[in-house]
Design an enzyme around this catalytic site. Structure first.
Site, PDB file in Angstrom:
ATOM      1  N   GLU A 240      40.287  34.470  52.152  1.00  0.00           N
ATOM      2  CA  GLU A 240      38.976  34.567  53.059  1.00  0.00           C
ATOM      3  C   GLU A 240      38.988  33.088  53.793  1.00  0.00           C
ATOM      4  O   GLU A 240      38.211  33.142  54.788  1.00  0.00           O
ATOM      5  CB  GLU A 240      38.013  34.790  51.873  1.00  0.00           C
ATOM      6  CG  GLU A 240      37.548  36.196  51.530  1.00  0.00           C
ATOM      7  CD  GLU A 240      38.306  36.697  50.477  1.00  0.00           C
ATOM      8  OE1 GLU A 240      38.192  37.627  49.970  1.00  0.00           O
ATOM      9  OE2 GLU A 240      39.288  35.989  49.966  1.00  0.00           O
TER      10      GLU A 240
ATOM     11  N   GLU B 168      39.307  41.515  44.733  1.00  0.00           N
ATOM     12  CA  GLU B 168      38.115  41.249  43.903  1.00  0.00           C
ATOM     13  C   GLU B 168      37.890  42.409  43.194  1.00  0.00           C
ATOM     14  O   GLU B 168      37.426  42.211  41.997  1.00  0.00           O
ATOM     15  CB  GLU B 168      37.010  40.782  44.764  1.00  0.00           C
ATOM     16  CG  GLU B 168      37.237  39.520  45.376  1.00  0.00           C
ATOM     17  CD  GLU B 168      36.332  38.739  46.582  1.00  0.00           C
ATOM     18  OE1 GLU B 168      35.729  37.611  46.274  1.00  0.00           O
ATOM     19  OE2 GLU B 168      36.219  39.398  47.291  1.00  0.00           O
TER      20      GLU B 168
END
Length: 743
Positions: free
Chosen positions: A153, A130
């Site tokens: 995730e 990210e």
């Protein structure tokens, strides 16, 4: 000016990451947390990023571009899982503000007005990717060994809440982002990440900097597509006819994949992606944050973080690998030298042996695959050929790599070809005399210090070792089928097994890229005996008159990957019966008393009277076509037990299965079959399909409503309703009373 000189010059006013401004006006910002082995989104990162972004903005006019680099071997490991695991609903406002603050800093990098390139010298997963996604261009090292890129995730019970959902949806389109990156939580190689579109370029590690500079020179003022006027989502917005037609079916497809299991993360990730696709970037980012915060407050995320990060980390870092001086009450000494197998000898070229040969050769090890004849061994090698053909067809390998892999497997029928073997794995019929005979044939041929490993799922390792001369070199190495797909190996230490051999076996399992758990010798070890408890409760419920389809649904909705009756058909009912009969005989021979389980009579009836031992024989609890395709529940089962006459609460059916496994695991721990909670949790998920949302079998006990005391109360209720086998043991009661969890 060097990095050191530049940092020294600005020590009084700058506390961000190392800053090196060269004569081309390109700044290399090198991320490096001095207090940790890897970079994560911890307080040091936030403070350093804040100072770095502030300086970039202040000196923007003097900067031509920025290279985001890392001083760590892994570029950036991800989010701060300790922080996420400690999330508390009472601090929701504070947690939301913290996440939004970090994302605002990344947004400022994205809108710097100068080209920012992420030079990925190693792994960038989760929060690490990210950070890279906020750059304008991402270049990954093509030769960084083992480097992975992706957003895993969801596999931790979370969602990519650091901008991962919002950015990948705008980069790839709603459907592709969800189906290929977010929901499967895929960890890509550099080439895979390039193909899917989450990185932009690959280059040799030594050329990353040059490629980054070239891109900066060619793109002096890049703007992200979603910051351009008139931006449209790739593949269409949610309101476009094509996407709008797909949207109603997406939740149904997800529900089908989850099979009713209590897994909130995939649903939250889908909702964040779809809702975010309707609005502008910054609003979508806030939607993403709120879904993430909600997940962090749930028990499922805390369970999965513990299992798939902390427990797995403990195992992979060698928590169960012995050191010199370990054992016999001695304190641990220095670690044994790292062992690398160079020539593995596999005895038995059936499906299991063929699979072991394949994963060993895939790891670069020379393999001798032996069977009763060279022709039988050649057939075993065909298994590897078939897997490689599929990999080639899917673009997962190259002809050169495939040819080299297959060349490392040497089929033979001659024991003399085991000359030079330093690691033996026997995978023949489950019989003590047969297995002992195999080792007697080859133990004088292999290297004098070769590991002698048996791939048995139930036979006592100590007993098997009595058939060889070097009993200290004998060990159990229990693979799971299919070997090429199953990630776990259960290492079984016999009473005679030496510490160094255990360390070597641990190293070999990691060498073939599997996860090792270590258990002590006992009939059925840990995995085989515990999975038997799950199956037995399902079969017992059928015998009580519960509809078999309801029993299967209870397992699926509890989070098991397959129904117990389906699983038993696959394993074969007759094998389960044989193991149980042998175990009973052993218990009684030692003067013990066998307590019969209500499932036993049902299995004996279906095998002995109905001649339906499982799928391979064409019939078990299910019917099968001549080609082996599973049909429906066999009608004779319903007729025999008057299925449907008994209706039990769904939660009772589920908890009978879950508690049966948990209580037997506690017994394994009490009797030193298990010595590690991490081994229990990871072994139960990876080896026998215990529901992942629980965080593993002992974490399931920890997190039960009311903690251990609540688990004890519920166990007593189940014992009163279904039998004394559910009565909580004294050790569990003592832990509950002291407030001590399984750690």
């Amino acid at each position: 000016m060097s990095i050191a000189e530049n940092v020294a010059e600005t020590t009084d006013v700058y506390t961000g990451y190392a800053w090196d401004l060269d004569t081309d006006s390109i700044v290399t910002v090198t991320m490096d947390d001095p207090n940790a082995a890897v970079n994560t989104m911890n307080p040091h990162f936030v403070a350093s990023l804040e100072a770095t972004v502030g300086r970039l903005e202040a000196e923007r006019e003097n900067i031509a571009g920025v290279i985001l680099a890392s001083a760590k071997k892994s570029w950036f490991a991800g989010g701060d899982l300790n922080l996420l695991r400690a999330a508390d609903p009472a601090k929701a406002t504070e947690e939301t503000a913290h996440i939004d603050h970090v994302k605002a800093l990344l947004r400022r990098i994205e809108q710097l007005g100068k080209p920012v390139v992420a030079a990925l010298n190693g792994t960038a997963l989760g929060g690490g990717l990210e950070v890279a996604l906020a750059a304008h261009h991402r270049i990954a090292a093509s030769d960084a060994h083992g480097a992975q890129f992706g957003l895993p995730e969801v596999s931790l019970g979370l969602l990519p809440g650091g901008g991962g959902v919002t950015r990948t949806v705008r980069m790839l389109g709603l459907q592709k982002a969800l189906q290929e990156v977010i929901l499967p939580a895929t960890r890509f190689s550099a080439d895979g990440a390039l193909a899917v579109g989450i990185i932009d370029e690959v280059a040799p590690l030594a050329e990353l900097d040059a490629h980054a500079r070239a891109w900066i020179a060619a793109n002096p003022a890049p703007v992200k597509p979603w910051d351009e006027k008139g931006f449209r989502l790739p593949g269409g917005a949610p309101t476009s006819p094509g996407v709008a037609a797909l949207l109603p079916g997406m939740p149904a497809l997800l529900r089908k994949q989850l099979k009713g299991a209590p897994m909130p993360a995939p649903r939250a990730a889908m909702a964040a992606a779809v809702e975010g696709a309707y609005v502008d970037f910054d609003t979508a980012s806030r939607v993403e944050t709120r879904y993430l915060v909600s997940l962090t407050h749930g028990q499922v995320a805390k369970n999965m973080i513990k299992a798939f990060f902390f427990d797995l980390q403990e195992i992979n870092s060698g928590g169960s690998r012995p050191s010199t001086g370990a054992g016999n009450g001695e304190a641990n000494g220095e670690p044994f030298p790292k062992f690398t197998a160079t020539k593995v000898g596999v005895v038995g070229a059936g499906m299991m042996g063929a699979g072991i040969a394949y994963v060993s050769a895939k790891a670069g090890i020379e393999v001798v695959l032996k069977d009763v004849s060279a022709e039988a061994a050649e057939k075993g090698k065909d298994y590897s050929r078939q897997l490689e053909e599929k990999a080639l067809a899917r673009g997962k390998t190259t002809p050169e790599k495939s040819e080299a892999l297959l060349a490392r497997i040497h089929p033979t029928g001659d024991a003399a070809d085991f000359d030079g073997v330093d690691f033996v794995i026997e995978a023949v019929f489950e019989s003590v005399p047969v297995k002992q005979g195999v080792f007697q044939e080859i133990e004088d041929v292999v290297k004098p210090d070769a590991v002698l490993g048996s791939n048995t799922s139930t036979l006592p390792i100590t007993e098997l070792s009595e058939g060889v001369k070097r009993r200290e070199d004998f060990i159990g190495i229990h693979f799971f089928s299919p070997v090429d797909k199953m990630p776990l190996v259960e290492i079984v230490r016999g009473e005679n097994t030496g510490d160094e051999v255990l360390a070597k076996t641990f190293d070999y399992v990691q060498q073939i890229r599997k996860t090792p758990i270590v258990v002590n010798d006992s009939r059925g070890f840990f995995t085989s005996r515990v999975i038997g408890k799950f199956i037995a409760e399902a079969v017992a419920a059928v015998g009580e008159g519960v509809e078999p389809a309801s029993v299967e649904q209870a397992a699926l909705q509890a989070g098991y990957p397959a129904g117990a009756l389906q699983l038993l058909d696959e394993l074969t009912i007759s094998l389960s019966q044989k193991i149980r009969q042998e175990t009973r005989a052993a218990v009684e021979a030692e003067g013990g008393v066998w307590v019969e389980h209500p499932s036993e009579a049902i299995m004996d009836w279906i095998v002995d009277e109905q001649k339906r031992p499982g799928r391979r024989a064409g019939g078990g609890f299910y019917d099968y076509s001549p080609e082996g395709k599973r049909g429906g529940i066999w009608p004779g089962l319903r007729e025999k037990y008057d299925s449907g006459r008994t209706v039990l609460p769904l939660v009772d059916l589920q908890e009978r299965m879950l508690f049966a496994e948990a209580l037997d695991t506690i017994d394994c721990l009490d009797n030193n079959v298990l010595t590690s909670v991490a081994d229990a949790n990871i072994g139960s998920i990876y080896g026998i399909g215990f529901p992942a949302w629980t965080g593993g079998v002992l974490q399931y006990v920890n997190q039960y409503e009311g903690g251990l005391a609540g688990f004890v109360t519920r166990a007593r209720e189940l014992a009163a309703a279904y039998g004394e086998r559910f009565a909580p043991p004294a050790s569990l009661i003592a832990r509950a009373e002291s407030g001590e969890e399984y750690r």
